[in-house]
Scaffold this motif. Structure first.
Motif, short mmCIF file in Angstrom:
data_model
loop_
_atom_site.label_atom_id
_atom_site.label_comp_id
_atom_site.label_asym_id
_atom_site.label_seq_id
_atom_site.Cartn_x
_atom_site.Cartn_y
_atom_site.Cartn_z
N GLN A 91 -4.86 28.92 22.75
CA GLN A 91 -5.38 29.29 21.43
C GLN A 91 -6.41 28.23 21.02
O GLN A 91 -6.23 27.05 21.29
N GLN A 92 -7.48 28.70 20.38
CA GLN A 92 -8.57 27.77 20.06
C GLN A 92 -8.36 27.08 18.71
O GLN A 92 -7.60 27.55 17.88
N HIS A 93 -9.05 26.00 18.57
CA HIS A 93 -9.17 25.22 17.31
C HIS A 93 -7.96 24.35 16.95
O HIS A 93 -8.10 23.38 16.22
N TRP A 132 -4.91 28.31 14.28
CA TRP A 132 -6.18 29.01 14.00
C TRP A 132 -6.06 29.98 12.82
O TRP A 132 -7.07 30.38 12.26
N ARG A 165 -10.32 27.38 10.23
CA ARG A 165 -9.54 27.01 11.40
C ARG A 165 -10.20 25.95 12.27
O ARG A 165 -9.55 25.38 13.14
N ASP A 294 -8.97 30.55 24.51
CA ASP A 294 -8.59 31.89 24.98
C ASP A 294 -9.75 32.89 25.05
O ASP A 294 -9.80 33.71 25.96
N ASN A 295 -10.70 32.80 24.11
CA ASN A 295 -11.83 33.73 24.21
C ASN A 295 -12.71 33.35 25.40
O ASN A 295 -13.24 34.21 26.10
N MET A 347 -19.90 34.96 20.24
CA MET A 347 -18.69 35.65 19.76
C MET A 347 -18.90 36.11 18.32
O MET A 347 -19.20 35.31 17.44
C1 XUL Z 1 -11.18 32.28 17.85
C2 XUL Z 1 -9.85 32.26 17.26
C3 XUL Z 1 -8.77 33.07 17.86
C4 XUL Z 1 -7.77 32.19 18.52
C5 XUL Z 1 -6.62 33.05 18.95
O1 XUL Z 1 -12.12 31.57 17.14
O2 XUL Z 1 -9.60 31.59 16.30
O3 XUL Z 1 -9.28 33.99 18.76
O4 XUL Z 1 -8.35 31.51 19.56
O5 XUL Z 1 -5.78 32.42 19.81
#
Ligand code: XUL
Length: 579
Positions: A91-93, A132, A165, A294-295, A347
């Motif tokens: 998961q990001q951030h 996030w 986030r 993840d993205n 994105m």
């Molecule tokens: C991307 C974001 C979400 C998380 C989900 O900016 O906040 O896609 O990464 O895990």
């Protein structure tokens, strides 16, 4: 025979895939935090405080999850000695705050004991990781944008405007509210570099692609932006700090905590730590490659090349694409690409996806006395629809792109060629208009990031979306390929209409393992690059990827042109939105 591990540490679960050199998934393991580790008492993997908007996850829960998953692999008798490389997706951030004690503990783990028993609370200055989904940094967002001259200036440097986030605003909030915790923090990891650190037996550097989700990294120059570090450490001139030495000391302290991101690419960040060698029987030369967000992992989970779009149709709609052009905007995000040099991932995240379509479906079913969850009528009307010079915004909840409040507005082109707002029309029209308008928004906003040979077409001029001028040349481009994933991609009427508006060869792809696979593919490609010489990532993936897993979507290609006036209409409609 070789194996590669791909992990996915997401909000609700930890997954581990074992793939072989032919990209076959040999084994798959997963653990749900809420149900499999109930003693942490998380709801869907997090703790939420509705009063403050704070959403966090307990860090030791993730460590215990790794213990449990690796034990399962061991019990299955998988030969760990075959694993040549490990990477993953997270998961990001989210950020993890290590204490002074952490590195010694990580590098001297006792293989007779679990990770959780050893990497305990003493290793962290903060026991939870901001998630996030957190919404508690409103004040910090405003500051991050204002200090740097606005949302677009911040996006110009870091690839994104300020978001709740993003890690920079989260760190500033921590420093403001709990300065003692901040100063006690020895290192700050992202979730991706945290998980890689467990395998490496030392705190490893952040991965550069994932570091773009922090509002701190200067993407063009590939280094931390000092002005943003000053903002993050509350020592910017606009914080009232005039003493240059004080500022520099604070920036240096933050730099020490953050380290220097390791360049995206194939180079191993370490060998696997001896703990795993002794406990599970990994070979000593099993290599750890940086984990990513993840993205970012999703776009490397199948061969997505330049000028190709990946559209995830879920509760939200997310457009991901690969581009060589750094054209940042406050309306979307730009990240460094995790495996293709000199490339970026664009994105675009919309809040209003499935929910908005479901509302129209329900409206139609009510009018015609059909069962409420049934898509038959909506799909039939949608499939029959053509572009009839009508557009709409259907935002039952506030939208990010364009940034505005919840609202629904319908409009059509009047006989004088001007846009006319319509109070209501036959609900039957909505089925086509909602999907066409959602797709037109993606088409317009992805346009500046594409670099496809433009077609010569009439009836189009440069348009302005989100304060950004999009040239006629960009608007005349059609992506080479569009791939649909996510829940609503199973609905043929919806994907076909999206495909018709966006153009390009279209496919849908059902892959619940995308993130973990992206990690496993990165590990496999990295080992190949290091052992046999550098290979182009895209070519490597294409030569192994089973394209039969993608289903082609039939589209009437001639319809693409008919939507051109819709782009202008949508632009006009967005000028009257309540912000
Ligand atoms: C991307 C974001 C979400 C998380 C989900 O900016 O906040 O896609 O990464 O895990």
């Amino acid at each position: 025979m070789s194996y590669y591990f791909g992990l996915d540490l997401s909000t609700q679960q930890l997954k581990l895939l074992v793939i072989d050199e032919g990209f076959k998934i040999v084994h798959s393991y997963s653990l749900e935090f809420e149900t499999d580790l109930p003693h942490y008492k998380t709801v869907k993997g997090v703790y939420s405080d509705e009063r403050t908007g704070e959403i966090v996850a307990p860090v030791t829960m993730w460590i215990e999850a790794l213990d449990v998953v690796l034990e399962k692999v061991k019990q299955d008798g998988i030969d760990f000695a075959l694993v040549k490389g490990i990477s993953g997706s997270c998961q990001q951030h989210g950020s993890v705050y290590w204490s002074d004690a952490a590195n010694d503990v990580l590098s001297s783990l006792d293989p007779t004991r679990s990770l959780k028993d050893q990497i305990g609370e003493a290793c962290f200055s903060l026991q939870t990781s901001p998630n996030w989904q957190d919404h508690s940094t409103g004040e910090e967002l405003e500051i991050f944008e204002r200090y740097v001259g606005g949302a677009d200036s911040l996006a110009e440097i870091t690839g994104s405007r300020a978001h709740y986030r993003f890690t920079g605003p989260q760190i500033r909030k921590l420093l403001k509210l709990r300065p003692e915790v901040y100063h006690k923090t020895k290192r700050i990891s992202l979730v991706s570099s945290f998980l890689a650190s467990l395998f490496s037996g030392t705190i490893v550097e952040l991965e550069e692609a994932d570091a773009c989700g922090m509002n701190l990294y200067d993407i063009r120059n590939k280094r931390w932006d000092e002005q943003l570090l000053a903002t993050c450490s509350m020592t910017h001139e606009m914080d009232g700090i005039e003493d240059e030495t004080v500022r520099q000391q604070a920036i240096d302290e933050l730099k020490r905590k953050l380290g220097t991101p390791s360049p995206a690419g194939f180079k191993a960040i370490s060998k696997i730590s001896s703990y795993f060698v002794q406990k599970f029987g990994f070979k000593e030369d099993c290599r750890i490659y940086s984990f990513t967000g993840d993205n970012l992992a999703t776009i490397i989970s199948f061969p997505l090349n330049e000028d190709e779009l990946l559209i995830s149709l879920g509760t939200s709609t997310t457009v991901l694409l690969v581009t060589k052009h750094y054209v940042p905007s406050s309306a979307y995000h730009t990240f460094i690409h995790p495996t293709i040099p000199d490339s970026y991932m664009g994105m675009i995240c919309y809040c209003n996806g499935s929910l908005a379509r479901e509302k129209i479906r329900d409206l139609l079913n009510k009018k015609f006395n059909k069962p409420s969850n049934d898509w038959t009528l909506f799909d039939k009307l949608l499939s029959q629809s053509k572009f009839n010079k009508a557009v709409g915004v259907y935002f039952p909840i506030g939208e990010i792109v364009p940034n505005c409040k919840a609202q629904t507005i319908r409009a059509r082109m009047g006989s004088d060629g001007e846009l006319e707002i319509v109070d209501s029309w036959d609900e039957e029209i909505d089925a086509g208009v909602i999907v066409q308008s959602q797709a037109l928004s993606c088409r317009a906003r992805a346009a500046p990031m594409l670099n496809v040979k433009a077609q010569t077409i009439d009836g189009i001029e440069s348009l302005e979306f989100d304060g950004k001028l999009i040239s006629k040349e960009h608007l005349s481009q059609r992506p080479h390929k569009v791939v649909f994933v996510g829940g609503a991609s199973k609905n043929t009427a919806i994907v076909s209409k999206f495909a018709e508006v966006l153009g390009g060869e279209s496919f849908r792809f059902d892959n619940p393992n995308a993130c973990a696979l992206g990690g496993a593919f990165k590990a496999s490609w990295s080992v190949a690059c290091e052992d046999d010489g550098v290979v182009d990532f895209h070519r490597y993936l294409e030569s192994r990827f089973d394209t039969n897993t993608m289903e082609r979507i039939q589209v009437d290609e001639k319809q693409w042109d008919t939507y051109i006036p819709g782009l202008k209409m949508l632009q006009q409609l967005e000028t009257v939105l309540e912000r």
